[in-house]
Design an enzyme around this catalytic site. Sequence first.
Site, PDB file in Angstrom:
ATOM      1  N   GLU A 344      -3.645   3.130  -9.619  1.00  0.00           N
ATOM      2  CA  GLU A 344      -3.861   2.671  -8.184  1.00  0.00           C
ATOM      3  C   GLU A 344      -4.371   4.131  -7.234  1.00  0.00           C
ATOM      4  O   GLU A 344      -3.810   4.650  -6.253  1.00  0.00           O
ATOM      5  CB  GLU A 344      -2.477   2.461  -7.532  1.00  0.00           C
ATOM      6  CG  GLU A 344      -1.816   1.281  -8.376  1.00  0.00           C
ATOM      7  CD  GLU A 344      -0.477   1.175  -7.651  1.00  0.00           C
ATOM      8  OE1 GLU A 344      -0.271  -0.083  -7.231  1.00  0.00           O
ATOM      9  OE2 GLU A 344       0.384   1.918  -7.792  1.00  0.00           O
TER      10      GLU A 344
HETATM   11  C1  TNX Z   1       2.690  -0.965  -9.455  1.00  0.00           C
HETATM   12  S1  TNX Z   1       1.813  -1.061 -12.247  1.00  0.00           S
HETATM   13  C2  TNX Z   1       2.756   0.343  -9.952  1.00  0.00           C
HETATM   14  C3  TNX Z   1       4.016   1.148  -9.664  1.00  0.00           C
HETATM   15  C4  TNX Z   1       4.999   0.343  -8.656  1.00  0.00           C
HETATM   16  C5  TNX Z   1       4.930  -1.141  -9.048  1.00  0.00           C
HETATM   17  C6  TNX Z   1       6.288  -1.868  -8.360  1.00  0.00           C
HETATM   18  C7  TNX Z   1       1.690   0.564 -11.875  1.00  0.00           C
HETATM   19  C8  TNX Z   1       0.892   1.180 -12.838  1.00  0.00           C
HETATM   20  N1  TNX Z   1       1.899   1.083 -10.561  1.00  0.00           N
HETATM   21  O1  TNX Z   1       3.727   2.156  -8.908  1.00  0.00           O
HETATM   22  O2  TNX Z   1       6.139   0.786  -8.927  1.00  0.00           O
HETATM   23  O3  TNX Z   1       3.783  -1.524  -8.902  1.00  0.00           O
HETATM   24  O4  TNX Z   1       6.281  -3.180  -8.953  1.00  0.00           O
END
Ligand code: TNX
Length: 542
Positions: A344
């Site tokens: 992200e």
């Molecule tokens: C996505 S999946 C994220 C997390 C959040 C989660 C909540 C991923 C690698 N990153 O930072 O906690 O969604 O569902």
Amino acid sequence: MKPLHSNVFLFLVLVLLSSCKGVVDISDEEIFAVHVEDISIIPKPSELNFRTSVTDFPVVNILCFNAEAKESAEWLSVLLKKANLEVHTTQGESCGTWNLLTDDSLKNELGEEGYILEINREGVFLKAATNAGLFYAIQTLRQILPASLENDEFQYKRLQLPHLYIKDIPKYSWRGTMVDIARSFFGLEYLKSHVDRMAFYKMNRLHLHLTDDQGWRIEIKGKPELTNIGSKGAVVDGNSGFLSQEEYIELQTYAAARNIIIIPEIDMPGHIYSALLAYPELNCDEFSNLVPRMATPPELFSGTKVGWSKLCLTKPEIYDFVSTVIGEMASITAGPWIHIGGDEINDDLYETFVVKADSIVQQYGKTSIGWEEVTKAPVSSSLISQQWHGKVQSVVDVQVIKSICTSFYFDHANIPGQVNTNNWCKKTGVSLEEVYSFSRDNQNVIGLEAPVWTEFVFDEDTLDNRFWPRTIAVAEIAWNTDVSGNYTEFISRLIKHEGRLKIMGINYFPSEELGWDINPNTKKNTDVFKGFIPEIFKRSIL
Ligand code: TNX
């Protein structure tokens, strides 16, 4: 190895001793008979045949093991003593009522973790190529024995077991869970219980999400402010804190004894505000790396927004930071992997960063794992990609762990509308059946892992509720791939685990189809192996 005749002698002495105590007069009421219809083994063994005959085991027993299987003999003695059996351990091959054997030549047939468990008129025989295989044979035996062993309430003097033959080999080498201890902290005691529970279901990888915007949860001696300052935050209503290196190592040893490898995740270059707070020099001028600006150092961040913080990727100094942190993590981590996160974030230098971080991990002798975004970069072919949505177009051909959010994101609701759950991936949540029905599609898959993110999980009961029983479904489909589609049969076995989960103090979610007590009433928190460590693990495993 002791010559056989000395074992025979020992046996005769024991028989004599036991008859002196009058135990030969034990009445039928004092025998606990295990009935085939009560046996419910999860994960389902790859091969299981019951015979029609049974054996009554004596009160006094010889447990026989070959030298290599010593640690397994320690585990099995603990179990048998809880069944009120008198156990005399002796080194040798197939010389007792209970027999443990490791044999390297079984590797072709059983792999690293497979085992054979046979109960016949001569006794009980557990065989494997490794102690890991024997550990799993012992877990199977434990599931065959009554749940009252777990909390010392087994009242009988003797056991009657049905004759059976099990040959059991896991499909996937990666059978994991992930706990996010960064958003809300969960400490050593909970994590050890979690390891106990995973081991019971033959899971072998525990991924710890150790760092994120809200908190830094692992002591790094070369960067003390990470915990002095960075560990103080948490999400609103969540707990703060951190694991000292000593605690991390203690957990890791406890897990290793149970064939579970800890995978530490240092999430980079995004999800890193807690480090940017502790070492502001890792930010760009005027905090241009914090967009949108959800907090500004020295303020803590206790929100839930993701994707707004990153290391200042134009500053070469960030690599000294990365190297110090990864180097220390590598030095306290026994397993071969370090997870570098990588999820992200948007930045032109993202790919350059990931390639460098991967090579730093390798410099310290470890292999990288990253969330699937890292495969947009030309990372090394040894890196393992952890897929959470499966949509990234990978530029590399690498091994894959499946954590696809529609099936494995246990921060999502058990049933539609469950409070304190995330729902961005699936509005209706992730039901037990949806977990069980996951179908794999890719030949690079080495296994499955279920994460619980803790933006809305603030206490242990809630964390239990998110993990259990969905994690049991993961354990089964990662171990046995022939079960897919037969959810009803799985449920018929899982129903029988209610009593044991209660004794183990698991605050499970009572999925309707199980008909379990709505309130598991988890006052007792025990486990037949709670706290136990075989001798060999009392020395450093690093
Ligand atoms: C996505 S999946 C994220 C997390 C959040 C989660 C909540 C991923 C690698 N990153 O930072 O906690 O969604 O569902």
